[in-house]
Design an enzyme around this catalytic site. Structure first.
Site, short mmCIF file in Angstrom:
data_model
loop_
_atom_site.label_atom_id
_atom_site.label_comp_id
_atom_site.label_asym_id
_atom_site.label_seq_id
_atom_site.Cartn_x
_atom_site.Cartn_y
_atom_site.Cartn_z
N GLU A 1 0.83 -1.21 0.00
CA GLU A 1 0.00 0.00 0.00
C GLU A 1 0.87 1.26 0.00
O GLU A 1 0.51 2.28 -0.60
CB GLU A 1 -0.94 -0.01 1.21
N HIS B 1 -10.27 -6.52 9.37
CA HIS B 1 -11.03 -6.23 8.15
C HIS B 1 -12.38 -5.59 8.44
O HIS B 1 -13.29 -5.65 7.61
CB HIS B 1 -11.26 -7.53 7.36
#
Length: 326
Positions: A61, A130
């Site tokens: 990322e 998540h």
């Protein structure tokens, strides 16, 4: 008006914007030919736009958000998909020190039209890494805009506005609304929703409930049940946490004299805490009862379905808070 799912509305917004502006491209992990998004949120885009504009990246990322910043500085309009909000912790230097600072530090001589997409929120047993919401923590970052749409209509209109904005915007795509197939009306014509304008989902006189993301639907359900007790809730959906429509929230508090903030983040440092501080600072003289926050406990989100259900704010907890101030 036609009906689309939350996910379909997001895909349509991306498709229309990429057709309109060739400088827009998407980069991230598992968004291309094989997966087309971790929950199929980019389905159909790779076959239409190909690998040049739907760019698969390694699991880094930091690297691809850095690439997005460079691309934005040279005239492109990138969309960086970090999959889940938890993963925003990986490229935090790019968020804290680069994408949100450059336009200011360069005296406005460069634009930074970077849209960061991520799935946010619990309710799907996706476990601690998540399921988080990070609006509260990121509200402390100057230069960053954030949207948290609760309906397909808002998802499409706010995503288009985020992409067209010349500043960095994080688009929190609610995980539950995406996977559950939540549906709503979406116009066929091109439209945008201005960033920073809240909407009143239900008008009422007794208590203001400011609800964020999927919690808007919990608040509306509670409003229906409390109506049988002759308690009317005014449900305010901020839609954008930055810029936050303080005026609409304050005006609602002036009308009702009571407020409960419903947010699925842990209470400490949450968006609910910031909104409570704003009310205390600007509207305390209009309050007839203490500000209430209905939030999650200050723990990681449990994976176990019964524990996650216990952990999340829900209708019963909201109604209990409302009864405590009526």
């Amino acid at each position: 008006m036609r009906i689309l799912t939350y996910r379909e509305a997001i895909i349509e917004a991306l498709k229309e914007e990429m057709e309109r502006d060739p400088s827009i491209f998407i980069m991230g992990e598992d968004i291309g030919e094989h997966w087309q998004g971790s929950v199929k949120e980019f389905e159909g885009l790779w076959p239409k736009f190909g690998a040049e504009r739907i760019r698969e990246t390694p699991i880094s990322e930091t690297a691809f958000l850095g690439c997005a910043i460079g691309a934005a500085m040279t005239g492109m309009r990138p969309i960086a998909n970090v999959m889940f909000a938890s993963f925003l912790g990986v490229p935090m230097d790019e968020i804290f020190s680069q994408v949100t600072k450059m336009r200011y530090m360069f005296g406005g001589k460069t634009k930074m039209p970077v849209t960061i997409m991520c799935l946010s929120g619990g309710g799907m047993n996706a476990a601690a890494q998540h399921s988080v919401c990070l609006e509260g923590m990121l509200m402390s970052v100057p230069g960053l805009k954030m949207v948290s749409p609760s309906t397909p209509y808002d998802a499409k209109g706010l995503l288009k506005s985020a992409i067209r904005d010349d500043n960095p915007v994080i688009f929190f795509q609610n995980l539950f609304l995406t996977i559950s197939g939540f549906k709503g009306e979406v116009p066929e014509n091109d439209y945008t929703i201005p960033l920073g304008e809240a909407v009143i989902r239900n008008e009422g006189d007794d208590v203001t409930v400011v609800a964020i993301g999927n919690m808007v639907h919990t608040a509306l359900s509670a409003a229906g049940k409390l109506k049988q007790e002759n308690i009317s809730l005014e449900v305010v959906d901020p839609r954008c946490m930055a810029p936050l429509d303080e005026k609409t929230i304050i005006e609602s508090v002036k009308k009702t004299g009571k407020i409960v903030i419903l947010d699925e983040e842990p209470k400490i440092g949450s968006a609910a805490s910031e909104i409570a501080a704003i009310i205390a600072e600007q509207a305390i003289e209009y309050l007839d009862a203490p500000v209430k926050r209905v939030c999650a406990p200050n723990t990681p989100i449990p994976f176990s379905p019964p524990l996650e259900k216990y952990w999340l704010p829900d209708e019963n907890k909201l109604i209990e808070a409302i009864h405590s101030i009526i």
